[in-house]
Design an enzyme around this catalytic site. Sequence first.
Site, PDB file in Angstrom:
ATOM      1  N   GLU A   1       2.173   1.831  -3.418  1.00 22.77           N
ATOM      2  CA  GLU A   1       1.266   2.381  -4.335  1.00 22.77           C
ATOM      3  C   GLU A   1       1.234   3.778  -4.262  1.00 22.77           C
ATOM      4  O   GLU A   1       1.156   4.782  -5.171  1.00 22.77           O
ATOM      5  CB  GLU A   1      -0.219   1.680  -3.871  1.00 22.77           C
ATOM      6  CG  GLU A   1      -1.143   2.416  -4.702  1.00 22.77           C
ATOM      7  CD  GLU A   1      -2.389   2.670  -3.735  1.00 22.77           C
ATOM      8  OE1 GLU A   1      -2.920   3.902  -3.831  1.00 22.77           O
ATOM      9  OE2 GLU A   1      -2.947   1.568  -2.897  1.00 22.77           O
ATOM     10  N   HIS A   2       1.321   4.288  -2.832  1.00 23.02           N
ATOM     11  CA  HIS A   2       1.230   5.862  -2.851  1.00 23.02           C
ATOM     12  C   HIS A   2       2.285   6.347  -3.401  1.00 23.02           C
ATOM     13  O   HIS A   2       2.296   7.693  -3.932  1.00 23.02           O
ATOM     14  CB  HIS A   2       1.136   6.226  -1.328  1.00 23.02           C
ATOM     15  CG  HIS A   2      -0.081   6.039  -0.741  1.00 23.02           C
ATOM     16  ND1 HIS A   2      -0.625   7.215   0.156  1.00 23.02           N
ATOM     17  CD2 HIS A   2      -1.133   5.076  -0.577  1.00 23.02           C
ATOM     18  CE1 HIS A   2      -1.871   6.990   0.481  1.00 23.02           C
ATOM     19  NE2 HIS A   2      -2.054   5.640   0.180  1.00 23.02           N
TER      20      HIS A   2
ATOM     21  N   GLU B   1      -3.696   8.216   8.075  1.00 21.87           N
ATOM     22  CA  GLU B   1      -4.803   7.249   7.758  1.00 21.87           C
ATOM     23  C   GLU B   1      -5.030   6.121   8.521  1.00 21.87           C
ATOM     24  O   GLU B   1      -6.160   5.695   8.646  1.00 21.87           O
ATOM     25  CB  GLU B   1      -4.355   6.817   6.234  1.00 21.87           C
ATOM     26  CG  GLU B   1      -4.584   7.780   5.374  1.00 21.87           C
ATOM     27  CD  GLU B   1      -4.242   7.258   3.797  1.00 21.87           C
ATOM     28  OE1 GLU B   1      -4.126   6.403   3.578  1.00 21.87           O
ATOM     29  OE2 GLU B   1      -3.769   8.247   2.988  1.00 21.87           O
TER      30      GLU B   1
ATOM     31  N   HIS C   1       0.900  -1.237   0.096  1.00 24.38           N
ATOM     32  CA  HIS C   1      -0.011   0.099  -0.142  1.00 24.38           C
ATOM     33  C   HIS C   1       0.751   1.231  -0.161  1.00 24.38           C
ATOM     34  O   HIS C   1       0.425   2.197  -0.626  1.00 24.38           O
ATOM     35  CB  HIS C   1      -0.908   0.071   1.164  1.00 24.38           C
ATOM     36  CG  HIS C   1      -1.608   1.368   1.429  1.00 24.38           C
ATOM     37  ND1 HIS C   1      -1.326   2.042   2.495  1.00 24.38           N
ATOM     38  CD2 HIS C   1      -2.781   1.617   0.720  1.00 24.38           C
ATOM     39  CE1 HIS C   1      -2.309   3.205   2.503  1.00 24.38           C
ATOM     40  NE2 HIS C   1      -3.129   2.970   1.492  1.00 24.38           N
TER      41      HIS C   1
END
Length: 422
Positions: A68-69, A140, A65
Amino acid sequence: MKQRFYERIGESVYRETLPNGLQVCVVPKPGYAKKYAFFATRYGGMDVRFQLDGRWLDTPAGIAHYLEHKMFDTKEGNALQELAKNGAEPNAFTANAMTGYYFDSTEHFEENLEILLSFVSVPYFTEESVAKEQGIIGQEIRMIEDNPDWQIYTRMMQALYHTSTARTSIAGTVESISHITAETLYDCHKAFYTPSNMILTVVGDVDPIHVADMARRILPREGGPAIPRDYGEEPETVAAAETCRAMEVASPQFLVGFKCRPAADGEDYLRLAVLGDMACDILLGDSSPLYLRLYDQGLINSSFGGAFEMMPGIAYLYAGGDSKNARAVAVEIQKEVDRLAREGIDEGFYQQVRRAAFGSNLRGLNSFENIAVSLTEGYFHGYDPFRFPQVFDTVTREDVAAFLRDNLRPDRMVLSEITPKD
């Protein structure tokens, strides 16, 4: 490129495997203004342990993840902004076994596709930018950890599984992402963002051969080796029968989860997906005898629902919602499974559910995104998702009853609850 027409669903797919191993799929949609491109790698939140250059790497939870960012960073700036300037609507997501980058646009499609292929295949990280992202993603993570829906699901997964990396949150934890460096991100990109581990799917009014030629021109010529992965050896037993946590919620919430037997890759994988979804609808759907009975008794409300999910090496069915007596709901679910196994499934109800499930799959072809994601998942798991009509033909109500009987057993069940704080 090879073309295949699927007569029962009225769709054509053009496919080609490039010399570097990349699979290119194009679904023509003549006359449509919108074009959709989806570029995905078979790499997700579960892939934390893998072998690269002859050595096993244990990477921090949440790194897929995180990567991906960071993939949108380029030497020139930010790929998201470049795509938006061209009128595209770009985004990305990380799942347990896949990371996908996509955009849709009505103009400048070729320019946008070139940007997509370029920034995903050429990483650019600095220690400074990686450190800065830790604060953003950490915030987040704190937000989702305060979400009762996330807590109840994550705790259910940790109760269902002993060692499977599906126990780990896709986003990781604040502590785990603190160990991510530019070097570990480059290692993960080197391992998994190789053409032979990826697929490009385009849906729209485009020339399939031209799409393949663009990918051939822009992407690396070498495909990369296959990467061994370790998802953990998982026994049939559950890790814990129940889990409960008090949070700031207005009413109690619950999930009942069942650890199901997984299927190997290939058409059996697609068949189990169809079978599991139909079993879920027959047992838990809002027109099922169980749902109506629980609703009349006041044990559930309209929040109640269920789903069947599959990931590498695992499969599970779960149901839940709001209830002041989750244990009673769990008992009633098990009683209904026993009744269906003993008496069988009503033929009329089975045909009703079957028609609805088939229609839902057919309506999914109206969504460009759904088409692209389905083709991607099928490619990664070795089946053709457009063969779902033929698979539906092989599923009987006896198969559904057997699925329920074999998988939804007390020793395979867990109960996850979130209760209001005093």
